[in-house]
Motif scaffolding. Sequence first.
Motif, PDB file in Angstrom:
ATOM      1  N   ALA A 359       0.833  -1.214   0.000  1.00 32.92           N
ATOM      2  CA  ALA A 359       0.000   0.000   0.000  1.00 32.92           C
ATOM      3  C   ALA A 359       0.860   1.254   0.000  1.00 32.92           C
ATOM      4  N   ASP A 360       1.972   1.241   0.754  1.00 29.47           N
ATOM      5  CA  ASP A 360       2.858   2.405   0.779  1.00 29.47           C
ATOM      6  C   ASP A 360       3.497   2.648  -0.576  1.00 29.47           C
ATOM      7  N   GLU A 361       3.925   1.560  -1.245  1.00 29.34           N
ATOM      8  CA  GLU A 361       4.537   1.721  -2.563  1.00 29.34           C
ATOM      9  C   GLU A 361       3.532   2.251  -3.577  1.00 29.34           C
ATOM     10  N   ALA A 362       2.299   1.759  -3.507  1.00 28.35           N
ATOM     11  CA  ALA A 362       1.270   2.269  -4.429  1.00 28.35           C
ATOM     12  C   ALA A 362       0.993   3.744  -4.183  1.00 28.35           C
ATOM     13  N   ARG A 363       0.986   4.167  -2.904  1.00 24.73           N
ATOM     14  CA  ARG A 363       0.753   5.563  -2.577  1.00 24.73           C
ATOM     15  C   ARG A 363       1.897   6.442  -3.091  1.00 24.73           C
ATOM     16  N   ILE A 364       3.122   5.928  -2.959  1.00 24.84           N
ATOM     17  CA  ILE A 364       4.283   6.688  -3.442  1.00 24.84           C
ATOM     18  C   ILE A 364       4.236   6.831  -4.959  1.00 24.84           C
ATOM     19  N   ARG A 365       3.879   5.741  -5.665  1.00 24.33           N
ATOM     20  CA  ARG A 365       3.818   5.806  -7.130  1.00 24.33           C
ATOM     21  C   ARG A 365       2.714   6.777  -7.595  1.00 24.33           C
ATOM     22  N   ARG A 366       1.632   6.831  -6.824  1.00 20.06           N
ATOM     23  CA  ARG A 366       0.579   7.784  -7.184  1.00 20.06           C
ATOM     24  C   ARG A 366       1.068   9.219  -7.015  1.00 20.06           C
ATOM     25  N   ARG A 367       1.807   9.490  -5.947  1.00 22.02           N
ATOM     26  CA  ARG A 367       2.357  10.832  -5.761  1.00 22.02           C
ATOM     27  C   ARG A 367       3.341  11.182  -6.872  1.00 22.02           C
ATOM     28  N   ILE A 368       4.097  10.192  -7.322  1.00 17.68           N
ATOM     29  CA  ILE A 368       5.038  10.449  -8.419  1.00 17.68           C
ATOM     30  C   ILE A 368       4.284  10.822  -9.697  1.00 17.68           C
ATOM     31  N   ARG A 369       3.195  10.129  -9.972  1.00 12.17           N
ATOM     32  CA  ARG A 369       2.412  10.451 -11.174  1.00 12.17           C
ATOM     33  C   ARG A 369       1.824  11.857 -11.084  1.00 12.17           C
ATOM     34  N   LEU A 370       1.338  12.228  -9.909  1.00 11.29           N
ATOM     35  CA  LEU A 370       0.814  13.584  -9.745  1.00 11.29           C
ATOM     36  C   LEU A 370       1.915  14.619  -9.935  1.00 11.29           C
ATOM     37  N   ALA A 371       3.116  14.322  -9.442  1.00 10.27           N
ATOM     38  CA  ALA A 371       4.227  15.253  -9.642  1.00 10.27           C
ATOM     39  C   ALA A 371       4.594  15.371 -11.121  1.00 10.27           C
ATOM     40  N   ILE A 372       4.510  14.244 -11.856  1.00  9.32           N
ATOM     41  CA  ILE A 372       4.776  14.287 -13.307  1.00  9.32           C
ATOM     42  C   ILE A 372       3.743  15.156 -14.006  1.00  9.32           C
ATOM     43  N   GLN A 373       2.471  15.033 -13.601  1.00  9.16           N
ATOM     44  CA  GLN A 373       1.435  15.868 -14.214  1.00  9.16           C
ATOM     45  C   GLN A 373       1.677  17.356 -13.942  1.00  9.16           C
ATOM     46  N   ALA A 374       2.122  17.683 -12.729  1.00  5.69           N
ATOM     47  CA  ALA A 374       2.406  19.086 -12.410  1.00  5.69           C
ATOM     48  C   ALA A 374       3.565  19.623 -13.250  1.00  5.69           C
ATOM     49  N   GLN A 375       4.608  18.805 -13.442  1.00 10.85           N
ATOM     50  CA  GLN A 375       5.725  19.252 -14.278  1.00 10.85           C
ATOM     51  C   GLN A 375       5.331  19.335 -15.752  1.00 10.85           C
ATOM     52  N   GLN A 376       4.440  18.429 -16.182  1.00  7.98           N
ATOM     53  CA  GLN A 376       3.983  18.482 -17.573  1.00  7.98           C
ATOM     54  C   GLN A 376       3.161  19.738 -17.826  1.00  7.98           C
ATOM     55  N   ALA A 377       2.415  20.189 -16.807  1.00 10.94           N
ATOM     56  CA  ALA A 377       1.662  21.447 -16.953  1.00 10.94           C
ATOM     57  C   ALA A 377       2.609  22.622 -17.155  1.00 10.94           C
ATOM     58  N   ILE A 378       3.786  22.587 -16.517  1.00 12.08           N
ATOM     59  CA  ILE A 378       4.783  23.648 -16.727  1.00 12.08           C
ATOM     60  C   ILE A 378       5.305  23.605 -18.152  1.00 12.08           C
ATOM     61  N   LEU A 379       5.523  22.391 -18.689  1.00 13.12           N
ATOM     62  CA  LEU A 379       6.007  22.269 -20.071  1.00 13.12           C
ATOM     63  C   LEU A 379       4.969  22.752 -21.080  1.00 13.12           C
ATOM     64  N   ASP A 380       3.698  22.579 -20.754  1.00  8.84           N
ATOM     65  CA  ASP A 380       2.642  22.948 -21.703  1.00  8.84           C
ATOM     66  C   ASP A 380       2.334  24.434 -21.703  1.00  8.84           C
ATOM     67  N   GLN A 381       2.930  25.203 -20.803  1.00  3.55           N
ATOM     68  CA  GLN A 381       2.665  26.639 -20.770  1.00  3.55           C
ATOM     69  C   GLN A 381       3.211  27.319 -22.027  1.00  3.55           C
ATOM     70  N   ARG A 382       2.464  28.312 -22.473  1.00  3.92           N
ATOM     71  CA  ARG A 382       2.873  29.101 -23.636  1.00  3.92           C
ATOM     72  C   ARG A 382       2.729  30.581 -23.315  1.00  3.92           C
ATOM     73  N   ALA A 383       3.346  31.397 -24.133  1.00  5.25           N
ATOM     74  CA  ALA A 383       3.255  32.844 -23.937  1.00  5.25           C
ATOM     75  C   ALA A 383       1.796  33.295 -24.050  1.00  5.25           C
ATOM     76  N   PRO A 384       1.384  34.313 -23.276  1.00 11.77           N
ATOM     77  CA  PRO A 384      -0.022  34.737 -23.312  1.00 11.77           C
ATOM     78  C   PRO A 384      -0.501  35.143 -24.699  1.00 11.77           C
ATOM     79  N   GLU A 385       0.389  35.690 -25.532  1.00 12.34           N
ATOM     80  CA  GLU A 385      -0.017  36.167 -26.852  1.00 12.34           C
ATOM     81  C   GLU A 385       0.325  35.185 -27.964  1.00 12.34           C
ATOM     82  N   ALA A 386       0.832  34.001 -27.609  1.00 17.39           N
ATOM     83  CA  ALA A 386       1.243  33.054 -28.651  1.00 17.39           C
ATOM     84  C   ALA A 386       0.049  32.492 -29.416  1.00 17.39           C
ATOM     85  N   ASP A 387      -1.100  32.357 -28.743  1.00 14.82           N
ATOM     86  CA  ASP A 387      -2.290  31.785 -29.375  1.00 14.82           C
ATOM     87  C   ASP A 387      -3.226  32.841 -29.957  1.00 14.82           C
TER      88      ASP A 387
END
Length: 578
Positions: A359-387
């Motif tokens: 259960a602890d390992e599954a909880r840790i892996r879930r936190r890792i996936r959430l951290a990956i999603q947060a970093q991916q949101a940073i990668l997906d950012q674009r300039a306000p006027e780019a679109d």
Amino acid sequence: MIVKESRIKTRSGAGALSRHVLHGAKNEAIRVLAGSDWLMRDAMREARREGLTYGLRHIAFNPDDAMSDDQLSGFARRLCEELHADPEHLTLVVHQKDGSTHGHLILPEWQSNHVLESRFTWMRLEKVARLEEIRLGHALVPGRHDRAIAKALRREGHHQAAEQVAALIPAPESAKPRAAYTAQARRITERQGLDLPAIKQLVSTLWSQSDGLKSFRAELAEHGLTMREGDRKEARPGAHIIETSDGTLIGSFTRLTKVRMAEFRKLLAEEYSPEHEKPELDIRSTRVPVRMIAENDQTGILSAPASPPARKREPKRISLPRRNQAIDALRLRQMKDVDRPAIMQHAPSEPLYPLILSADEARIRRRIRLAIQAQQAILDQRAPEADWAPLKREEMLAKWRKALTPYQKQLRSSFARYHRAKKESKQADESRWQRMTGRAGKLEKVCQQLLLAFLEVLRFVVQALLHVVGLRSTPPDPVRPVLTEQDRPALEAFRKQYDAEFTALADPEKLEPWLSYRFDSLVQARQDRIWKWNKAHQPEKERARQEIARLRSKLAAPEGLMNTIAAVPTRPAMGPSP
């Protein structure tokens, strides 16, 4: 862009809205950009605790042209600013249906310390939609409140946007745009297994093909529809509704067919006129002028014994409507889809060995996936006027020239008055008699006053030019009617500071190069801002990319995983035992 608003009552709860927004079975994809089901239910609990009638505000917006998720999120933030709502407590969901996307914005009515504004919200939401269409370069959608929106835009200083919206105002004799049905009516018919947009299109087609109400009623009957007078006869006399054969309401005839009520009453009067009715049979012409008695009764009617009294009929039983099997199947399918995720995530290929985790390992892996999603949101950012939509040179220059035309006329008129007064003053100064009578001095004072008026108009026109081309955020200050000699130094300094703009306005041949140079400066400034934004966020994105690679390596199967693999028993060989 079409924007619709509805208010969800507190006693209704957030369940129906949550199922429609987060688990709509008819959508190809659902993306939750902000908020959750828990947030909507918590807003309902707060509204119930505060004793409010309404708990949630549901705003649906459907753009004609495609918009990215960032553009939809920006539009949702501008809607929150217009209604003075806290963007931290919103729920924003994007639906994809038939290849196009539309958004659902849910706001809590209770905003921590005040109730969400509800005054003239339909007009205000349409105003934000018109500004968004102008900002993105989309085609403007006419609405019922274009006149009020244009007035509000002028009051806020958006003069160019106000002129574009004012061009959408229909002629006085034409009807205002209105919806054929409400969102609530569409939801009701969907739950009953009916496609309201398709039926609306069918009714409109049948009316265009018919030559009157009689043929229209016959064509409706062929498709299982009927038209009758509405139930609210006292409130709306003459209004007719269209419904299915089992009594399901489709909508009003005038709304579905876009026919004015006055014209429809004329059609009803023609339908019920005497020349369109069948001639009634006059039973007086069929009486037999013979007195019948018992002696000459050949039919036996008078001599027949008296018949027993008619038996009283029993009241008819109320038969329950038959259940629609298609509706029952749809409800069962919706109940099955409640726990199914609306967006099917891409599942990785299953490993060849069973993965056994604590259960602890599954909880840790879930936190890792959430951290990956947060970093991916940073990668997906674009300039306000780019679109943003690219600027179109010819259209932009044409708008600028059209906006500057009245200011140029005002400047020429003021200069002509000053030039004429200066010429008269010079002629009077050359005349000895006019100098002796004092007329030359009076004309000199008038000339100086007109010069001050010309400088004031020049100041107003130059500020208008700067506002039109985007170099000034606010509209020009109004022309002052009374000027004194104390205002002359400031006006002279202003003229020297903006001599290039004054020269461009005075000479039409020099105005075109100046506007072209300003347009090139706008394009270059936008590119510079995008480049600076990308350069400023490049280290952050690089760190996010490295962090994603590091976190994904932690999700790989550990080295000691083979020790936790369940042993697979081997099949015994066939043959005699030793």
